[in-house]
Design a protein around this motif. Structure first.
Motif, PDB file in Angstrom:
ATOM      1  N   VAL A  21       0.834  -1.196   0.000  1.00 21.33           N
ATOM      2  CA  VAL A  21       0.000   0.000   0.000  1.00 21.33           C
ATOM      3  C   VAL A  21       0.873   1.252   0.000  1.00 21.33           C
ATOM      4  CG1 VAL A  21      -1.914  -1.154   1.140  1.00 21.33           C
ATOM      5  CG2 VAL A  21      -0.221   0.042   2.518  1.00 21.33           C
ATOM      6  N   VAL A  22       0.382   2.291  -0.682  1.00 23.91           N
ATOM      7  CA  VAL A  22       1.136   3.542  -0.852  1.00 23.91           C
ATOM      8  C   VAL A  22       0.249   4.717  -0.480  1.00 23.91           C
ATOM      9  CG1 VAL A  22       2.397   5.006  -2.460  1.00 23.91           C
ATOM     10  CG2 VAL A  22       2.449   2.517  -2.745  1.00 23.91           C
ATOM     11  N   GLY A  23       0.779   5.589   0.372  1.00 30.08           N
ATOM     12  CA  GLY A  23       0.093   6.827   0.717  1.00 30.08           C
ATOM     13  C   GLY A  23       0.939   8.019   0.319  1.00 30.08           C
ATOM     14  N   ILE A  88      -0.361  -6.992  -6.018  1.00 23.04           N
ATOM     15  CA  ILE A  88      -1.189  -5.789  -6.123  1.00 23.04           C
ATOM     16  C   ILE A  88      -0.510  -4.641  -5.389  1.00 23.04           C
ATOM     17  CG2 ILE A  88      -3.385  -4.698  -5.493  1.00 23.04           C
ATOM     18  CD1 ILE A  88      -4.668  -7.464  -5.636  1.00 23.04           C
ATOM     19  N   VAL A  89      -0.567  -3.443  -5.959  1.00 29.78           N
ATOM     20  CA  VAL A  89      -0.160  -2.220  -5.282  1.00 29.78           C
ATOM     21  C   VAL A  89      -1.410  -1.357  -5.134  1.00 29.78           C
ATOM     22  CG1 VAL A  89       1.253  -0.137  -5.348  1.00 29.78           C
ATOM     23  CG2 VAL A  89       2.189  -2.305  -6.189  1.00 29.78           C
ATOM     24  N   ALA A  90      -1.726  -0.972  -3.891  1.00 32.65           N
ATOM     25  CA  ALA A  90      -2.935  -0.196  -3.616  1.00 32.65           C
ATOM     26  C   ALA A  90      -2.561   1.210  -3.160  1.00 32.65           C
ATOM     27  CB  ALA A  90      -3.773  -0.882  -2.544  1.00 32.65           C
ATOM     28  N   PHE A  91      -3.155   2.211  -3.805  1.00 34.42           N
ATOM     29  CA  PHE A  91      -2.905   3.611  -3.460  1.00 34.42           C
ATOM     30  C   PHE A  91      -4.066   4.150  -2.630  1.00 34.42           C
ATOM     31  CE2 PHE A  91       0.160   3.003  -6.707  1.00 34.42           C
ATOM     32  CZ  PHE A  91       1.135   3.984  -6.548  1.00 34.42           C
ATOM     33  N   ASP A  92      -3.737   5.006  -1.660  1.00 35.28           N
ATOM     34  CA  ASP A  92      -4.762   5.515  -0.747  1.00 35.28           C
ATOM     35  C   ASP A  92      -5.564   6.658  -1.346  1.00 35.28           C
ATOM     36  OD1 ASP A  92      -6.130   5.472   1.695  1.00 35.28           O
ATOM     37  OD2 ASP A  92      -4.905   7.091   2.508  1.00 35.28           O
ATOM     38  N   ASN A  93      -5.193   7.120  -2.519  1.00 32.99           N
ATOM     39  CA  ASN A  93      -5.947   8.172  -3.200  1.00 32.99           C
ATOM     40  C   ASN A  93      -6.376   7.683  -4.572  1.00 32.99           C
ATOM     41  OD1 ASN A  93      -3.811   9.672  -1.332  1.00 32.99           O
ATOM     42  ND2 ASN A  93      -5.591  10.988  -1.540  1.00 32.99           N
ATOM     43  N   VAL A 111      -2.588  -2.534 -10.246  1.00 31.67           N
ATOM     44  CA  VAL A 111      -2.602  -1.334  -9.417  1.00 31.67           C
ATOM     45  C   VAL A 111      -4.057  -0.954  -9.169  1.00 31.67           C
ATOM     46  CG1 VAL A 111      -2.045   1.128  -9.318  1.00 31.67           C
ATOM     47  CG2 VAL A 111      -0.376  -0.490 -10.237  1.00 31.67           C
ATOM     48  N   VAL A 112      -4.390  -0.716  -7.909  1.00 29.45           N
ATOM     49  CA  VAL A 112      -5.749  -0.307  -7.549  1.00 29.45           C
ATOM     50  C   VAL A 112      -5.657   0.961  -6.717  1.00 29.45           C
ATOM     51  CG1 VAL A 112      -6.629  -2.669  -7.577  1.00 29.45           C
ATOM     52  CG2 VAL A 112      -5.787  -1.698  -5.435  1.00 29.45           C
ATOM     53  N   ASP A 113      -6.764   1.680  -6.629  1.00 31.18           N
ATOM     54  CA  ASP A 113      -6.798   2.842  -5.753  1.00 31.18           C
ATOM     55  C   ASP A 113      -7.892   2.647  -4.714  1.00 31.18           C
ATOM     56  OD1 ASP A 113      -9.140   3.322  -7.134  1.00 31.18           O
ATOM     57  OD2 ASP A 113      -8.357   5.026  -8.269  1.00 31.18           O
ATOM     58  N   ARG A 114      -7.997   3.595  -3.798  1.00 27.84           N
ATOM     59  CA  ARG A 114      -8.945   3.470  -2.688  1.00 27.84           C
ATOM     60  C   ARG A 114     -10.375   3.329  -3.198  1.00 27.84           C
ATOM     61  NH1 ARG A 114      -8.370   5.320   2.814  1.00 27.84           N
ATOM     62  NH2 ARG A 114     -10.399   5.666   3.838  1.00 27.84           N
ATOM     63  N   THR A 115     -10.707   4.099  -4.232  1.00 29.48           N
ATOM     64  CA  THR A 115     -12.062   4.026  -4.785  1.00 29.48           C
ATOM     65  C   THR A 115     -12.367   2.633  -5.322  1.00 29.48           C
ATOM     66  OG1 THR A 115     -12.064   6.377  -5.363  1.00 29.48           O
ATOM     67  CG2 THR A 115     -13.603   4.959  -6.548  1.00 29.48           C
ATOM     68  N   GLY A 116     -11.428   2.057  -6.064  1.00 32.84           N
ATOM     69  CA  GLY A 116     -11.630   0.715  -6.606  1.00 32.84           C
ATOM     70  C   GLY A 116     -11.832  -0.315  -5.516  1.00 32.84           C
ATOM     71  N   ILE A 117     -11.108  -0.186  -4.416  1.00 30.37           N
ATOM     72  CA  ILE A 117     -11.236  -1.131  -3.308  1.00 30.37           C
ATOM     73  C   ILE A 117     -12.599  -0.995  -2.635  1.00 30.37           C
ATOM     74  CG2 ILE A 117     -10.348  -1.683  -1.004  1.00 30.37           C
ATOM     75  CD1 ILE A 117      -7.551  -0.987  -2.084  1.00 30.37           C
ATOM     76  N   ILE A 118     -13.030   0.244  -2.394  1.00 33.40           N
ATOM     77  CA  ILE A 118     -14.342   0.463  -1.784  1.00 33.40           C
ATOM     78  C   ILE A 118     -15.450  -0.074  -2.680  1.00 33.40           C
ATOM     79  CG2 ILE A 118     -15.987   2.243  -1.066  1.00 33.40           C
ATOM     80  CD1 ILE A 118     -13.632   3.901  -0.088  1.00 33.40           C
ATOM     81  N   LEU A 119     -15.332   0.151  -3.981  1.00 31.68           N
ATOM     82  CA  LEU A 119     -16.333  -0.364  -4.918  1.00 31.68           C
ATOM     83  C   LEU A 119     -16.384  -1.888  -4.881  1.00 31.68           C
ATOM     84  CD1 LEU A 119     -15.773   1.996  -7.981  1.00 31.68           C
ATOM     85  CD2 LEU A 119     -17.797   1.896  -6.527  1.00 31.68           C
ATOM     86  N   ASP A 267     -14.112   8.085   5.118  1.00 31.09           N
ATOM     87  CA  ASP A 267     -13.282   9.158   4.586  1.00 31.09           C
ATOM     88  C   ASP A 267     -12.957   8.882   3.117  1.00 31.09           C
ATOM     89  OD1 ASP A 267     -11.909  11.513   4.644  1.00 31.09           O
ATOM     90  OD2 ASP A 267     -10.125  10.712   5.626  1.00 31.09           O
ATOM     91  N   LYS A 268     -12.951   9.933   2.311  1.00 30.97           N
ATOM     92  CA  LYS A 268     -12.671   9.809   0.877  1.00 30.97           C
ATOM     93  C   LYS A 268     -13.689   8.893   0.191  1.00 30.97           C
ATOM     94  CE  LYS A 268      -7.705  10.234   1.826  1.00 30.97           C
ATOM     95  NZ  LYS A 268      -6.375   9.588   1.719  1.00 30.97           N
ATOM     96  N   LEU A 269     -14.950   8.977   0.623  1.00 26.34           N
ATOM     97  CA  LEU A 269     -16.006   8.181   0.006  1.00 26.34           C
ATOM     98  C   LEU A 269     -16.192   8.636  -1.433  1.00 26.34           C
ATOM     99  CD1 LEU A 269     -18.240   6.037   0.619  1.00 26.34           C
ATOM    100  CD2 LEU A 269     -19.790   7.959   1.005  1.00 26.34           C
TER     101      LEU A 269
END
Length: 341
Positions: A21-23, A88-93, A111-119, A267-269
């Motif tokens: 994970v990357v922030g 997988i590399v997941a970005f917090d934005n 590569v995924v981002d926070r939105t993709g994970i929430i979805l 947060d970041k919904l």
């Protein structure tokens, strides 16, 4: 769309996949704020059954337009991916489609981002047809901005749609499929929203309406079950329930009180999710009172409280009368009341 792929989110995290994970800490953000957000991302990934094996934070004035992180940091992450055997590399934005594609070339993994994970979490936890349609709409709108040639699942869905233009590029066909499906979903959801309005109109002034709101995993469904005869699914994880439930607290009260449970906030919904769930959140807009549930045992509960209030403002319910309900107070020895109270 075929039933096998109709409600899938853009990216699926399989169990036991190893995730890095990357922030990013931008100007104006404190280190604890970024660390807390990254810790929440870890919980989201854990909810999907994957394993976070390494995390890092880069301090930067602004995101790189092509790579999000700097090119040097991207190479460093690529080495870490190999070192920790990550898939997988997941970005917090949220990333743009271009950033996502460029990073995958460097990392040689998804590569995924926070939105993709929430979805993806929403896709797995949606149970009713309405919730599934809402999640699919948000997922397709997200996918439309992240299309690259790696998206092959739409290729299996061409049959029976009557597409023409064999010479068109695959990505153009995919976009057409997505646009058509989005249009149909919006029609279905508009019909469902109309039915909900009719139901609420029939209730009229016969009921007092109370809506439970709050951050995800604050204990909203547990409160719903205790106050009514509901048996809403409860689990100690993020977004365990998505479907709105409406029950009478006690039929003997006059007027009767209707209690509704709503989807949790975070947060970041993603804005697309807020928009897709607007019909469900209509229960909040028409409520006479909001029960704002706060998990007092969370170290970040003041921030959770603030995020929930911001989302309520965004949907037009910020001025509603509300009552704070502090949950899990038995798990803390002492606490402080934030200034926003």
């Amino acid at each position: 769309m075929s039933s096998s792929s109709k409600n899938k989110a853009p990216i699926s995290l399989e169990q036991k996949e190893r995730v890095l994970v990357v922030g990013m800490q931008l100007p104006g953000e404190t280190t604890p704020e970024v660390e807390n957000s990254l810790a929440e991302l870890n919980r989201l990934i854990d909810t999907l059954g994957a394993e976070v094996v390494f995390s890092l934070i880069q301090k930067k004035d602004k995101p790189h337009p092509a790579m999000y992180v700097g090119t040097g940091k991207a190479e460093e992450i690529g080495h870490l991916v190999k070192e920790h055997d990550c898939s997988i590399v997941a970005f917090d934005n949220e990333l743009t489609g271009t950033q996502q594609k460029n990073l995958e070339k460097v990392f040689q993994c998804r590569v995924v981002d926070r939105t993709g994970i929430i979805l993806e979490i929403f896709s797995k936890h949606a149970r009713t047809k309405e919730a599934k349609n809402q999640v699919e709409l948000a997922s397709l709108e997200y996918l439309a901005t992240h299309l690259t040639r790696r998206w092959t699942h739409l290729e299996r869905q061409k049959g029976g749609i009557g597409l023409k233009g064999v010479g068109e590029r695959q990505i153009e066909l995919d976009r057409r499929l997505i646009r058509n499906r989005i249009s149909r979903l919006k029609e279905e959801m508009a019909h469902t929203a109309t039915e909900r309005q009719i139901q609420r109109a029939h209730r009229g002034d016969k009921f007092l309406r109370v809506a439970i709101v709050g951050y995800t995993n604050a204990g909203k469904s547990t409160l719903m079950n205790h106050l009514t005869t509901s048996q809403v699914y409860v689990d100690d994880r993020l977004f365990a329930t998505l479907d709105s439930t409406v029950k009478v607290i006690d039929p003997k009260t006059r007027p009767p009180i209707l209690l509704s449970d709503t989807v949790g906030f975070i947060d970041k919904l993603p804005h697309s999710l807020v928009a897709s769930f607007r019909s469900t959140l209509a229960e909040v807009l028409e409520a006479d009172l909001l029960l704002h549930v706060v998990d007092l045992s969370s170290e970040n509960y003041p921030h959770h409280l603030e995020v929930t209030r911001q989302v309520l403002d965004d949907i037009g319910a910020g001025s509603k009368p509300s009552m704070l309900v502090f949950n899990k107070a038995d798990l803390v020895k002492e606490f402080f009341l934030p200034k926003i109270l």
